[in-house]
Design a protein around this motif. Structure first.
Motif, mmCIF file in Angstrom:
data_model
loop_
_atom_site.group_PDB
_atom_site.id
_atom_site.type_symbol
_atom_site.label_atom_id
_atom_site.label_comp_id
_atom_site.label_asym_id
_atom_site.label_seq_id
_atom_site.Cartn_x
_atom_site.Cartn_y
_atom_site.Cartn_z
ATOM 1 N N ALA A 184 18.578 14.501 30.942
ATOM 2 C CA ALA A 184 17.824 15.758 30.912
ATOM 3 C C ALA A 184 18.448 16.792 31.846
ATOM 4 C CB ALA A 184 16.370 15.501 31.299
ATOM 5 N N LEU A 185 18.927 16.340 33.008
ATOM 6 C CA LEU A 185 19.553 17.257 33.965
ATOM 7 C C LEU A 185 20.815 17.869 33.375
ATOM 8 C CD1 LEU A 185 19.986 18.586 36.702
ATOM 9 C CD2 LEU A 185 20.977 16.419 37.520
ATOM 10 N N MET A 206 21.568 15.279 42.996
ATOM 11 C CA MET A 206 22.039 14.330 41.992
ATOM 12 C C MET A 206 23.402 14.742 41.445
ATOM 13 S SD MET A 206 20.236 13.113 38.407
ATOM 14 C CE MET A 206 18.741 12.600 39.252
ATOM 15 N N LEU A 207 23.565 16.034 41.135
ATOM 16 C CA LEU A 207 24.854 16.510 40.635
ATOM 17 C C LEU A 207 25.965 16.309 41.653
ATOM 18 C CD1 LEU A 207 23.970 19.935 38.932
ATOM 19 C CD2 LEU A 207 24.622 17.822 37.784
ATOM 20 N N TRP A 258 18.119 27.900 39.777
ATOM 21 C CA TRP A 258 17.409 27.302 38.648
ATOM 22 C C TRP A 258 17.417 25.773 38.697
ATOM 23 C CZ3 TRP A 258 21.331 24.841 35.947
ATOM 24 C CH2 TRP A 258 22.622 25.359 36.127
ATOM 25 N N LEU A 259 18.014 25.200 39.758
ATOM 26 C CA LEU A 259 17.971 23.754 39.971
ATOM 27 C C LEU A 259 17.101 23.434 41.180
ATOM 28 C CD1 LEU A 259 21.723 22.680 39.522
ATOM 29 C CD2 LEU A 259 19.857 22.287 37.909
ATOM 30 N N SER A 260 16.367 22.329 41.114
ATOM 31 C CA SER A 260 15.611 21.872 42.282
ATOM 32 C C SER A 260 16.571 21.221 43.276
ATOM 33 C CB SER A 260 14.546 20.856 41.852
ATOM 34 O OG SER A 260 15.164 19.652 41.420
ATOM 35 N N ASP A 261 16.100 21.016 44.497
ATOM 36 C CA ASP A 261 16.940 20.368 45.510
ATOM 37 C C ASP A 261 17.354 18.968 45.067
ATOM 38 O OD1 ASP A 261 16.808 22.597 47.107
ATOM 39 O OD2 ASP A 261 15.168 21.829 48.360
ATOM 40 N N THR A 311 23.978 22.218 30.834
ATOM 41 C CA THR A 311 24.757 22.644 29.667
ATOM 42 C C THR A 311 24.139 23.872 29.014
ATOM 43 O OG1 THR A 311 25.480 20.366 29.263
ATOM 44 C CG2 THR A 311 25.659 21.919 27.432
ATOM 45 N N TRP A 312 22.839 23.865 28.812
ATOM 46 C CA TRP A 312 22.173 25.000 28.169
ATOM 47 C C TRP A 312 22.182 26.248 29.047
ATOM 48 C CZ3 TRP A 312 21.320 25.883 23.354
ATOM 49 C CH2 TRP A 312 21.168 24.810 22.464
ATOM 50 N N LYS A 313 22.261 26.063 30.341
ATOM 51 C CA LYS A 313 22.293 27.218 31.248
ATOM 52 C C LYS A 313 23.676 27.880 31.271
ATOM 53 C CE LYS A 313 20.528 29.978 34.373
ATOM 54 N NZ LYS A 313 19.418 30.887 34.064
#
Length: 442
Positions: free
Chosen positions: A21-22, A228-229, A220-223, A27-29
């Motif tokens: 999901a991440l 994780m990335l 647009w990403l949480s901490d 990818t969509w962003k």
């Protein structure tokens, strides 16, 4: 001592689901805008193939001179790829794309007003200089967000923009050539360069305001998502320790660096046939209407898009790149080598062009999973830029060879045979010259 328990199947499933999901979110962003930018880039790069149907007489070009001019694009492109990638590392993708896209849009529009072969040559060099760094810059940018195990599919999605550009630009260029010739005292090929170049300028501004340079800057990403990335990319970098070259100078002493470079040298040979000579091949088969030529030229890109996605998906699932690249190079060679034998059968020509396009696009998307998996992050910017830059010699040599063959023998057959041979040799360079253990993927 307390035993360490393995995660339950349910926990593993939940982890894989959240990870997938991440990466879908990332990818969509990022992908839609990068995709549109690449569509515009390839329209502005390849529309010279449609201009060739009409403007040779206006500018005074022979087939050999046209082929030489097409190749000059790669000279300009080659000169600035490494500096552009190193600069991207410092200033980020947003400012890099603003500079690149604004410049290439302006140069594309200016090409409408060339009047002599020298002016045509200058325009092609400047277009290459303007676009230099776009493609290797995006490949480097992907390494900031995606691990190697996900890159083939992401890269194939990005590169399907080439297919979309072919599907759009063929019919669009045909309509412009058919309907706008004479409007405001301009020829159809002039209108084509103007109308297809202007959107790039606006897209550069949109990229500046909408993209994010690095994961740690993404609001647009949480901490937890950022962590994780970054942890995934850190573990991948650590897995290369001891095997990947620690600097570009060490990489330059390794034979596999040059096998990779030759493999990329082989890719523009097939691309020249697909992007530049295909409209002329279709015209020589007996199709004379520009709209029909444009519509037919879109068909191979539809086949190529589906084939490239399936090849990238298969490569990711198996974590195997080398033999997938070999299969693609064989398809490209097979499609190209049979073109002269069916020069007057438009139905068979379309099948062969579709096979060649599928092979070329497979080579292109699969190749760019190899250097990032082989090179350490600290070396990736210069290494990717240098491989891309040196490989552009293929883009200089291929159109010159095809153009000279057409002028000397009255046919492009000998040039197309050379394309097929180089494509096969490119596949063999990856399979024989780059050991599987050198490609670090998990």
């Amino acid at each position: 001592m307390q035993a360490v328990t393995s995660p339950s199947p349910e926990a593993n499933a939940a982890h894989h689901s959240s990870t997938a999901a991440l990466y879908r979110k990332v990818t969509w962003k990022l992908m839609p805008l990068l995709f549109v930018c690449y569509v515009l880039a390839y329209i502005d790069r390849a529309n010279i193939g449609f201009a060739h149907l009409q403007f040779r007489q206006d500018v005074g070009l022979s087939e050999a001179a046209f082929g030489f001019g097409v190749g000059l694009f790669y000279l300009g492109y080659m000169l600035l790829e490494v500096p552009s990638n190193l600069w991207l590392q410092r200033i980020g993708i947003r400012r890099t794309l603003l500079r690149i896209m604004t410049c290439w849009g302006v140069v594309s529009v200016a090409t409408a007003f060339v009047r002599t072969p020298i002016e045509f040559y200058a325009a092609r060099v400047l277009l290459g200089v303007a676009e230099a760094g776009f493609f290797p810059g995006v490949i480097l940018y992907f390494t900031y967000w995606f691990p190697a195990s996900r890159r083939a599919r992401v890269t194939s999605i990005f590169m399907s923009a080439i297919c979309v550009s072919g599907i759009i630009s063929g019919p669009m260029s045909g309509v412009i050539l058919n309907t706008l010739t004479g409007a405001w005292h301009l020829n159809g090929w002039q209108w084509m360069f103007i109308l297809e170049g202007l959107p790039s300028v606006g897209a550069g501004a949109v990229a500046y305001f909408c993209l994010t340079d690095r994961p740690e800057q993404a609001e647009w990403l949480s901490d937890d998502e950022k962590r994780m990335l970054l942890d995934t990319l850190r573990r991948e970098a650590e897995s290369k320790e001891g095997r990947a070259p620690k600097s570009i100078w060490i990489a330059l002493r390794e034979p596999k660096f040059y096998f990779l470079t030759f493999a990329y040298f082989s890719v523009p040979w097939a691309s020249i046939v697909v992007h530049i000579w295909a409209p002329s091949v279709i015209k020589h088969s007996g199709v004379t209407d520009f709209w029909h030529i444009g519509a037919l030229s879109a068909i191979p890109y539809v086949v190529g898009a589906a084939s490239m996605y399936l090849m990238g998906r298969s490569s990711d699932r198996r974590l195997e790149r080398r033999w997938h690249f070999m299969v693609s190079s064989t398809l490209a060679a097979g499609g190209v080598v049979l073109l002269p034998a069916f020069a007057h059968d438009v139905g068979v020509l379309m099948v062969l062009l579709s096979i060649a396009t599928a092979g070329y696009l497979g080579m292109l998307s699969l190749f760019w999973t190899l250097p990032p998996a082989y090179l350490k992050p600290a070396v990736a910017a210069s290494g990717i830029g240098l491989i891309s830059s040196l490989g552009q010699f293929g883009g200089i040599l291929a159109p010159t060879v095809i153009g000279l063959a057409s002028s000397r023998f009255g046919s492009s057959a000998m040039g197309l045979y050379a394309v097929a041979v180089v494509s096969i040799l490119g596949g063999l360079a990856v399979v024989a010259g780059v050991p599987r253990r050198a490609i670090s993927e998990r």
